[in-house]
Write a protein that holds these residues in place. Structure first.
Motif, short mmCIF file in Angstrom:
data_model
loop_
_atom_site.label_atom_id
_atom_site.label_comp_id
_atom_site.label_asym_id
_atom_site.label_seq_id
_atom_site.Cartn_x
_atom_site.Cartn_y
_atom_site.Cartn_z
N ILE A 229 1.68 -1.31 -0.19
CA ILE A 229 0.09 -0.15 0.53
C ILE A 229 0.82 1.24 0.35
N PRO A 230 0.56 2.14 -0.90
CA PRO A 230 2.08 3.34 -0.94
C PRO A 230 1.36 4.26 -0.06
N ASP A 231 2.34 4.99 0.74
CA ASP A 231 1.83 5.86 1.11
C ASP A 231 0.71 7.03 0.67
N ALA A 232 1.13 7.65 -0.24
CA ALA A 232 0.02 7.96 -0.64
C ALA A 232 -1.52 7.54 -0.98
N GLU A 233 -1.52 6.65 -0.73
CA GLU A 233 -3.02 6.46 -1.47
C GLU A 233 -3.92 5.78 -0.11
N VAL A 234 -3.04 6.62 0.69
CA VAL A 234 -3.30 6.25 2.34
C VAL A 234 -3.96 7.47 2.91
N ARG A 235 -4.81 7.99 3.37
CA ARG A 235 -5.40 9.49 4.39
C ARG A 235 -4.78 9.42 5.38
N VAL A 236 -3.95 9.60 6.69
CA VAL A 236 -4.15 9.27 8.13
C VAL A 236 -4.78 10.38 9.18
N ASP A 237 -5.46 10.09 9.60
CA ASP A 237 -6.36 11.50 9.91
C ASP A 237 -6.28 10.72 11.90
N VAL A 238 -5.59 12.08 13.08
CA VAL A 238 -5.76 11.31 14.43
C VAL A 238 -6.69 11.83 14.70
N TYR A 239 -7.91 11.64 16.22
CA TYR A 239 -8.17 11.77 17.17
C TYR A 239 -8.24 11.81 18.12
N ARG A 240 -9.19 11.77 19.08
CA ARG A 240 -9.52 11.60 20.49
C ARG A 240 -9.66 10.69 20.63
N SER A 241 -8.95 9.33 21.60
CA SER A 241 -10.19 8.11 21.63
C SER A 241 -11.19 8.44 22.60
N SER A 242 -12.54 7.73 23.00
CA SER A 242 -13.80 7.70 23.46
C SER A 242 -14.83 6.38 23.81
N GLY A 243 -15.07 6.76 24.98
CA GLY A 243 -15.32 5.87 25.03
C GLY A 243 -17.29 6.05 24.63
N PRO A 244 -18.02 5.00 26.10
CA PRO A 244 -19.65 5.01 25.63
C PRO A 244 -19.88 6.56 26.04
N GLY A 245 -20.67 7.10 25.16
CA GLY A 245 -21.64 8.19 26.16
C GLY A 245 -20.36 9.65 24.72
N GLY A 246 -20.11 8.45 24.52
CA GLY A 246 -18.64 9.84 24.32
C GLY A 246 -18.01 10.54 25.03
N GLN A 247 -18.10 10.06 26.09
CA GLN A 247 -16.68 10.43 27.07
C GLN A 247 -15.18 10.39 27.37
N SER A 248 -14.96 11.24 27.04
CA SER A 248 -13.26 11.23 26.97
C SER A 248 -12.90 10.25 27.76
N VAL A 249 -11.43 8.77 27.11
CA VAL A 249 -10.85 7.61 27.33
C VAL A 249 -9.53 8.53 27.25
N ASN A 250 -8.97 9.22 26.95
CA ASN A 250 -7.61 9.74 26.37
C ASN A 250 -7.52 10.63 26.56
N THR A 251 -6.37 11.35 26.68
CA THR A 251 -6.01 13.04 27.10
C THR A 251 -5.27 13.34 25.62
N THR A 252 -5.07 12.28 25.04
CA THR A 252 -4.00 12.70 23.23
C THR A 252 -5.17 11.92 22.62
N ASP A 253 -4.49 12.80 21.94
CA ASP A 253 -4.97 12.50 20.29
C ASP A 253 -4.31 11.08 19.30
N SER A 254 -4.53 9.73 20.47
CA SER A 254 -3.85 8.75 20.19
C SER A 254 -4.52 7.94 18.98
N ALA A 255 -5.70 7.96 18.76
CA ALA A 255 -6.46 7.05 17.79
C ALA A 255 -6.87 7.41 16.24
N VAL A 256 -7.06 6.79 15.95
CA VAL A 256 -6.44 6.74 14.10
C VAL A 256 -6.59 6.18 13.39
N ARG A 257 -7.22 7.07 12.18
CA ARG A 257 -8.34 6.54 11.51
C ARG A 257 -7.39 6.93 9.98
N LEU A 258 -7.61 5.32 9.06
CA LEU A 258 -7.32 5.22 8.48
C LEU A 258 -7.90 5.06 6.68
#
Length: 366
Positions: A229-258
């Motif tokens: 998978i060439p890097d150019a074909e993958v868009r990487v987005d990072v965001y803050r992990s969350s649990g049930p009800g949207g409550q934050s369970v992480n204080t850093t943007d560690s979650a990743v969406r490819l």
């Protein structure tokens, strides 16, 4: 020894002989010796990935040999055990041994049917809620529990990569890996739409509700797979992990969406605290999805040439009815049970075995 007992032992012996012909103990012994020689090479660990593959295959090969030898020995001991039990007037313990042997041999027989290219691998399972609103989201979570309970009962570790929680109850989707040999081959028969019929706990008038969830099963990708998978074909987005009800369970943007731009496939992972670890896990799932896509395209080409079977066997595959009667029925194999609670608590071995046998019959017909 009673004639029916003798006949049962003969039947099991014939089945085990067939299994031994398929698994070929002599070939396994030869392979074990080759792997032992490789494992004894001091330079093996210069390449950790190759070393891990060698030691894993060695352990698996030795385990197969031990299982075959143990089953044959136990089966050979049964006639003598029955003679001694008859002299003492109590054959209950030997009857239990016969039942245990039958279960173990039938289970091993099913394993010999898992001969597909990726059947021996671990499994990535994706569950998505379908039609049915909040009931469907609740149903998706019930299915996830069913599979994780099954894995737990069989000693298979589960790693949850991502869960997207629904607002009111349940989950929109979940991605997790079931570790262990032959997990993909075993669980791949679960792929398709699962239908639940029950009195909705989310309806004020307690009306009957039908809801759906989709189960996707993929093989874990290995380094030997040709999925680049060439890097150019993958868009990487990072965001803050969350649990049930949207409550934050992480204080850093560690979650990743490819997002794989050419196909539009989206994969997320938020189970690890490290962004790097989450990205690596998400990439493995993306590779698995692209590998499956490649396999489906190849299968469609073969089907178009008349050389393939039915590629959509997994769709709309099972109904779970909690009201007005109690039943779980597989619509492909016609295997059914009248106790949904046991099935939803992870007791799905009979459905898995029936699915594997059904798939083998379909392949033979094709």
């Amino acid at each position: 020894m009673q004639p029916d007992i003798s006949a049962a032992i003969d039947d099991l012996s014939a089945t085990l002989t067939t299994i031994e012909k398929v698994m070929d103990p002599r070939a396994l012994e030869e392979r074990a010796r080759e792997l032992e020689a490789q494992a004894g090479d001091p330079s093996l660990w210069d390449d950790p990935n190759h070393a891990q593959k060698v030691t894993s295959e060695l352990s698996s090969t030795q385990s197969k040999l031990k299982k075959l030898s143990s089953l044959r020995q136990r089966l050979d001991d049964l006639p003598v055990m029955y003679e001694l039990a008859e002299e003492e007037g109590d054959a209950s313990l030997v009857d239990e041994e016969l039942a245990d042997l039958r279960e173990a041999i039938e289970s091993l027989e099913v394993t010999t049917m898992l001969s597909g290219e990726y059947d021996q691998r671990e499994a990535v399972i994706n569950i998505r809620s379908g039609a049915g609103g909040v009931d469907a989201a609740d149903w998706a979570e019930m299915l996830m529990r069913m599979y994780t309970r099954w894995a737990d009962k069989h000693g298979h570790k589960v790693d949850v990569y991502d869960i997207s929680y629904a607002e009111e109850a349940g989950i929109k989707s979940a991605t997790f890996v079931v570790h262990g040999e032959y997990m993909y081959g075993t669980l791949s028969v679960e792929q398709g739409a699962h239908r639940l019929v029950r009195l909705s706990p989310f309806d004020n008038q307690n009306r009957r509700q039908t809801s759906f969830a989709e189960v996707e099963v993929l093989p874990v990708v290995e380094q030997t797979d040709s999925i680049d998978i060439p890097d150019a074909e993958v868009r990487v987005d990072v965001y803050r992990s969350s649990g049930p009800g949207g409550q934050s369970v992480n204080t850093t943007d560690s979650a990743v969406r490819l997002t794989h731009v050419p196909t539009g496939i989206v994969v997320t992972c938020q189970n690890e605290k490290s962004q790097i670890q989450n990205k690596a896990s998400a990439m493995r799932v993306l590779q698995a999805k692209l590998l499956e896509r490649k396999r489906q395209e190849e299968r469609a080409e073969m089907d178009a040439l008349g050389a393939g079977g039915n590629a959509s066997w997994g769709n709309q595959m099972r109904s779970y009815v909690l009201h007005p009667y109690q039943m779980v029925k597989d619509l492909r194999t016609n295997h059914e049970v009248g106790d949904p609670s046991k099935v939803l608590d992870g007791d799905i071995d009979d459905f898995l075995e029936a699915g594997i046998r059904w798939r083998m019959a379909e392949m033979r017909e094709a």
